[in-house]
Design a protein around this motif. Structure first.
Motif, PDB file in Angstrom:
ATOM      1  N   TYR A   1     -11.990 -13.222   0.860  1.00 41.21           N
ATOM      2  CA  TYR A   1     -11.089 -12.077   0.917  1.00 41.21           C
ATOM      3  C   TYR A   1     -10.906 -11.620   2.352  1.00 41.21           C
ATOM      4  N   VAL A   2      -9.786 -10.925   2.551  1.00 36.36           N
ATOM      5  CA  VAL A   2      -9.544 -10.187   3.780  1.00 36.36           C
ATOM      6  C   VAL A   2      -9.172  -8.777   3.314  1.00 36.36           C
ATOM      7  N   MET A   3      -9.685  -7.785   4.017  1.00 37.30           N
ATOM      8  CA  MET A   3      -9.447  -6.399   3.624  1.00 37.30           C
ATOM      9  C   MET A   3      -8.762  -5.663   4.767  1.00 37.30           C
ATOM     10  N   GLY A   4      -7.696  -4.969   4.422  1.00 32.02           N
ATOM     11  CA  GLY A   4      -7.011  -4.111   5.373  1.00 32.02           C
ATOM     12  C   GLY A   4      -7.016  -2.693   4.850  1.00 32.02           C
ATOM     13  N   ARG A   5      -6.743  -1.751   5.734  1.00 30.04           N
ATOM     14  CA  ARG A   5      -6.723  -0.337   5.352  1.00 30.04           C
ATOM     15  C   ARG A   5      -5.337   0.238   5.590  1.00 30.04           C
ATOM     16  N   TYR A   6      -5.024   1.278   4.810  1.00 30.49           N
ATOM     17  CA  TYR A   6      -3.776   1.992   5.062  1.00 30.49           C
ATOM     18  C   TYR A   6      -3.892   3.424   4.540  1.00 30.49           C
ATOM     19  N   GLY A   7      -3.419   4.345   5.350  1.00 28.43           N
ATOM     20  CA  GLY A   7      -3.348   5.752   4.976  1.00 28.43           C
ATOM     21  C   GLY A   7      -2.016   6.302   5.420  1.00 28.43           C
ATOM     22  N   ARG A   8      -1.472   7.201   4.635  1.00 34.84           N
ATOM     23  CA  ARG A   8      -0.161   7.790   4.944  1.00 34.84           C
ATOM     24  C   ARG A   8      -0.369   9.106   5.685  1.00 34.84           C
ATOM     25  N   ARG A   9       0.577   9.421   6.553  1.00 37.59           N
ATOM     26  CA  ARG A   9       0.515  10.699   7.278  1.00 37.59           C
ATOM     27  C   ARG A   9       0.672  11.845   6.295  1.00 37.59           C
TER      28      ARG A   9
ATOM     29  N   PRO B   1       0.825  -1.204   0.000  1.00 39.38           N
ATOM     30  CA  PRO B   1       0.000   0.000   0.000  1.00 39.38           C
ATOM     31  C   PRO B   1       0.863   1.259   0.000  1.00 39.38           C
ATOM     32  N   CYS B   2       0.443   2.240  -0.807  1.00 38.69           N
ATOM     33  CA  CYS B   2       1.202   3.482  -0.932  1.00 38.69           C
ATOM     34  C   CYS B   2       0.261   4.577  -1.448  1.00 38.69           C
ATOM     35  N   PRO B   3      -0.842   4.828  -0.729  1.00 46.16           N
ATOM     36  CA  PRO B   3      -1.811   5.807  -1.239  1.00 46.16           C
ATOM     37  C   PRO B   3      -1.254   7.232  -1.180  1.00 46.16           C
ATOM     38  N   PRO B   4      -1.807   8.132  -1.975  1.00 48.16           N
ATOM     39  CA  PRO B   4      -1.366   9.531  -1.899  1.00 48.16           C
ATOM     40  C   PRO B   4      -1.564  10.066  -0.477  1.00 48.16           C
ATOM     41  N   ARG B   5      -0.652  10.915  -0.047  1.00 44.76           N
ATOM     42  CA  ARG B   5      -0.723  11.478   1.306  1.00 44.76           C
ATOM     43  C   ARG B   5      -1.968  12.339   1.514  1.00 44.76           C
ATOM     44  N   THR B   6      -2.535  12.828   0.443  1.00 44.21           N
ATOM     45  CA  THR B   6      -3.709  13.699   0.539  1.00 44.21           C
ATOM     46  C   THR B   6      -5.011  12.926   0.691  1.00 44.21           C
ATOM     47  N   HIS B   7      -4.950  11.601   0.625  1.00 46.18           N
ATOM     48  CA  HIS B   7      -6.157  10.765   0.680  1.00 46.18           C
ATOM     49  C   HIS B   7      -6.391  10.209   2.079  1.00 46.18           C
ATOM     50  N   PRO B   8      -7.654   9.975   2.418  1.00 46.81           N
ATOM     51  CA  PRO B   8      -7.930   9.208   3.641  1.00 46.81           C
ATOM     52  C   PRO B   8      -7.475   7.764   3.402  1.00 46.81           C
ATOM     53  N   PRO B   9      -7.438   6.925   4.438  1.00 48.27           N
ATOM     54  CA  PRO B   9      -6.988   5.540   4.244  1.00 48.27           C
ATOM     55  C   PRO B   9      -7.746   4.826   3.116  1.00 48.27           C
ATOM     56  N   HIS B  10      -7.000   4.056   2.351  1.00 46.59           N
ATOM     57  CA  HIS B  10      -7.565   3.240   1.273  1.00 46.59           C
ATOM     58  C   HIS B  10      -7.827   1.835   1.800  1.00 46.59           C
ATOM     59  N   ARG B  11      -8.676   1.109   1.061  1.00 42.27           N
ATOM     60  CA  ARG B  11      -8.970  -0.295   1.366  1.00 42.27           C
ATOM     61  C   ARG B  11      -8.132  -1.177   0.435  1.00 42.27           C
ATOM     62  N   TYR B  12      -7.575  -2.237   1.007  1.00 42.12           N
ATOM     63  CA  TYR B  12      -6.761  -3.178   0.241  1.00 42.12           C
ATOM     64  C   TYR B  12      -7.350  -4.570   0.408  1.00 42.12           C
ATOM     65  N   TYR B  13      -7.835  -5.120  -0.704  1.00 38.03           N
ATOM     66  CA  TYR B  13      -8.474  -6.439  -0.695  1.00 38.03           C
ATOM     67  C   TYR B  13      -7.483  -7.501  -1.159  1.00 38.03           C
ATOM     68  N   PHE B  14      -7.288  -8.515  -0.324  1.00 37.57           N
ATOM     69  CA  PHE B  14      -6.515  -9.699  -0.680  1.00 37.57           C
ATOM     70  C   PHE B  14      -7.566 -10.760  -1.001  1.00 37.57           C
ATOM     71  N   ARG B  15      -7.789 -11.010  -2.288  1.00 37.21           N
ATOM     72  CA  ARG B  15      -8.822 -11.965  -2.715  1.00 37.21           C
ATOM     73  C   ARG B  15      -8.162 -13.277  -3.124  1.00 37.21           C
ATOM     74  N   LEU B  16      -8.643 -14.350  -2.504  1.00 40.27           N
ATOM     75  CA  LEU B  16      -8.145 -15.686  -2.810  1.00 40.27           C
ATOM     76  C   LEU B  16      -9.218 -16.432  -3.586  1.00 40.27           C
TER      77      LEU B  16
END
Length: 154
Positions: free
Chosen positions: A145-153, A99-114
């Motif tokens: 799937y399992v979904m995690g979130r990530y946002g950059r400071r 995950p490497c979303p733009p710093r200007t964005h709120p946290p993104h969702r990351y789906y690991f789909r099996l």
């Protein structure tokens, strides 16, 4: 079939270690209750919140049917002995891109789909997402799937 990661709980934050701000290594994943007669698995990690549309971070296919987990830090090479083959992500590289979303964005969702398949895919290492999806068509017998979130400071 269910999938989870010991690194983060579903819908919670993905630790920095697994992102572009950390070591950028793939998290460990494990799954249970696969359907009978699985011949291979496909794992696709995507960010549907990316500014230009869904961004693909990881494509792993022809995962061996006897596996029920992936270790942390899968090597970023086209073929990983005893695991499977990796495709080219939207960073233009083979293997995991964290995950490497733009710093200007709120946290993104990351789906690991099996996906559990009733066949191996007739693809070479380094395939594109379109090639993998086309080859999977009509062969998916279960999905989780399992979904995690990530946002950059900021």
């Amino acid at each position: 079939m269910r999938i989870e990661s010991p690194a983060f709980r579903s819908e919670e934050m993905i630790p920095v270690k697994y992102t572009c701000d950390g070591d950028d290594v793939s998290p460990a994943l494990r799954w249970v209750e696969p359907p009978p007669n699985v011949k291979s698995y496909v794992l696709i990690m995507e960010d549907p919140d990316a500014p230009m549309g869904t961004f693909t971070h990881w494509i792993l296919y022809n995962i061996q049917p006897n596996l029920s987990e992936l270790p942390e830090n899968i090597p970023k090479k086209p073929e990983v002995q005893g695991i499977g083959m990796q495709g080219v992500n939207d960073f233009g590289r083979v293997g995991y891109g964290g995950p490497c979303p733009p710093r200007t964005h709120p946290p993104h969702r990351y789906y690991f789909r099996l996906y559990a398949l009733d066949s191996m895919l007739n693809l070479k290492p380094g395939a594109s997402l379109n090639d993998v999806r086309r080859a999977m068509a009509g062969h998916v017998i279960a999905e989780a799937y399992v979904m995690g979130r990530y946002g950059r400071r900021r």
